[in-house]
Design a protein around this motif. Structure first.
Motif, PDB file in Angstrom:
ATOM      1  N   ASP A   1      -0.648   2.180   8.939  1.00  0.00           N
ATOM      2  CA  ASP A   1      -0.672   2.547  10.357  1.00  0.00           C
ATOM      3  C   ASP A   1       0.661   2.224  11.016  1.00  0.00           C
TER       4      ASP A   1
ATOM      5  N   THR B   1      -5.974   4.315  14.152  1.00  0.00           N
ATOM      6  CA  THR B   1      -5.920   2.880  14.449  1.00  0.00           C
ATOM      7  C   THR B   1      -7.318   2.323  14.687  1.00  0.00           C
TER       8      THR B   1
ATOM      9  N   LEU C   1      -4.522  -4.549  17.685  1.00  0.00           N
ATOM     10  CA  LEU C   1      -4.925  -3.181  17.331  1.00  0.00           C
ATOM     11  C   LEU C   1      -5.569  -2.467  18.516  1.00  0.00           C
TER      12      LEU C   1
ATOM     13  N   LYS D   1       2.559  -4.011  14.319  1.00  0.00           N
ATOM     14  CA  LYS D   1       1.614  -3.752  13.217  1.00  0.00           C
ATOM     15  C   LYS D   1       2.187  -4.165  11.866  1.00  0.00           C
TER      16      LYS D   1
END
Length: 392
Positions: A59, A178, A138, A44
């Motif tokens: 995140d 998320t 994701l 991420k």
């Protein structure tokens, strides 16, 4: 997958009451959490920098804080395994709670930091990037976090670990976080709608709330919480299963960690029984409670006149009045002492915990007056107790 990991890394995995087995479960959960969260953080972080997205970076750092939390939990579990010593005769089990409390503060700090950064993005939006691969990454992250949450939940319930259950709740909350980040990236990619800062703030709020939730759940056993009803029933039924035990009451349980409980209970026995035999039974119950329940139990004996018909009749009269006054009130330690001019009744009543003291006193006075009307020679000595069992 969960059962495979448990069977592979936890020796004697069915013996969940043993301290070493609980530690092995804790090490497994922490190790899996560290690996998964570090991989998610790296993926991420790269994606967030590539897209210039504060929500994705927030995140990512949330996953990094989760990895740090798993490390602290691992340290806490290992410290909790340390045996009792001179200064800590009940062991170090509460270190697991202390570790979880540290984790909660860390999570709150991370959330607050990114709340400020996200607010800056709301005031001054920046251009974002987009690539279809970002949605795949994701989505995979959501799947990993969902599995990790269910994994910790199953292990937490199996060994009765509040730390694992809190970690599970945090992971399942991350699924929503998320998901919101994925929506933010997708909206920008499809419609050029930039809500990155707002999603970043939402993510930060979710992280802060998760930290507060962990702190709340961890402080309960540290401060001292009510007895779990299932544990109450287990100890009560265990003691009452022995020959010579007529009933039990006044159970108190003190937790010194998830696998270390100390308890005291009053056991009613025949007032005319042989003291040596009764004492032998009490000793056996205390010894076997340690072996079978893992509870260090101390038993106080209460002799009762259960074969006296007058005793039974008077006790039943009291119970009927209590049922009319408030059906939730229970009775124990009932004794009848006869004097030359009057009869004295000694007993305890247990009122609901939410009942105010003045209400309990009013019940006590009403009970005394009504018993006096039934028999002018009767005099009552009543002790008012409150239940320590949760969920009542």
């Amino acid at each position: 997958m969960t059962e495979f990991l448990v069977r592979r890394f936890v020796k004697d995995y069915n013996q969940v009451k043993r301290a070493k087995v609980r530690t092995a479960y804790g090490v497994l959960a922490s190790g899996v959490g560290i690996c998964c969260n570090l991989l998610l953080f790296l993926a991420k972080l790269f994606l967030g920098l590539f897209l210039n997205s504060i929500s994705v970076i927030s995140d990512a750092v949330n996953n990094l804080s989760d990895a740090a939390s798993s490390i602290i939990s691992l340290v806490g579990v290992k410290m909790a395994e340390r045996p009792a010593d001179k200064d800590h005769p009940f062991g170090h089990g509460r270190m697991e709670y202390v570790a979880a409390l540290i984790v909660s503060f860390l999570v709150i700090e991370v959330g607050w930091t990114f709340m400020k950064t996200s607010f800056g993005k709301v005031r001054n939006p920046e251009e974002l990037g987009f690539h279809a691969v970002s949605l795949v990454i994701l989505a995979l992250s959501i799947g990993v976090k969902l599995w990790l949450g269910l994994f910790n939940k199953r292990l937490g319930k199996r060994i009765g670990s509040k730390v694992m259950e809190a970690t599970a709740a945090d992971s399942l909350g991350d699924v929503l976080v998320t998901s919101a980040t994925l929506v933010s990236v997708a909206l920008y990619g499809l419609f050029q709608i930039n809500i990155d800062g707002y999603i970043g703030m939402a993510v930060s709020v979710a992280v802060i709330l998760a930290g507060i939730g962990i702190a709340r759940d961890t402080l309960k056993p540290l401060i001292g919480e009510a007895i779990d009803p299932s544990l109450y029933r287990k100890i009560k039924e265990f003691v009452e299963s022995y020959r010579g035990i007529l009933g039990t009451h006044d159970l108190l349980v003190h937790s010194y960690g998830p696998s270390t409980n100390m308890a005291s209970i009053h056991a009613e026995v025949d007032a005319h029984g042989r003291m040596e035999e009764i004492h032998e039974v009490i000793d056996r119950i205390e010894r076997e409670a340690k072996e079978q329940l893992g509870v260090l139990l101390v038993i106080h004996m209460d002799p009762v006149e259960h074969e006296d018909p007058d005793w039974e009749e008077r006790k039943q009269a009291v119970l009927e009045i209590l049922d009319e006054l408030d059906g939730r009130i229970t009775l124990h330690d009932f004794r009848v002492v006869r004097g030359r001019e009057r009869i004295r009744l000694f007993f305890d009543i247990v009122v609901p915990y939410e009942m105010k003291d003045e209400e309990a006193e009013a019940v006590k006075r009403e009970l005394e007056e009504r018993l006096k009307l039934c028999d002018s020679q009767t005099e009552c000595v009543i002790t008012v107790d409150k239940s320590y069992v949760g969920g009542e």
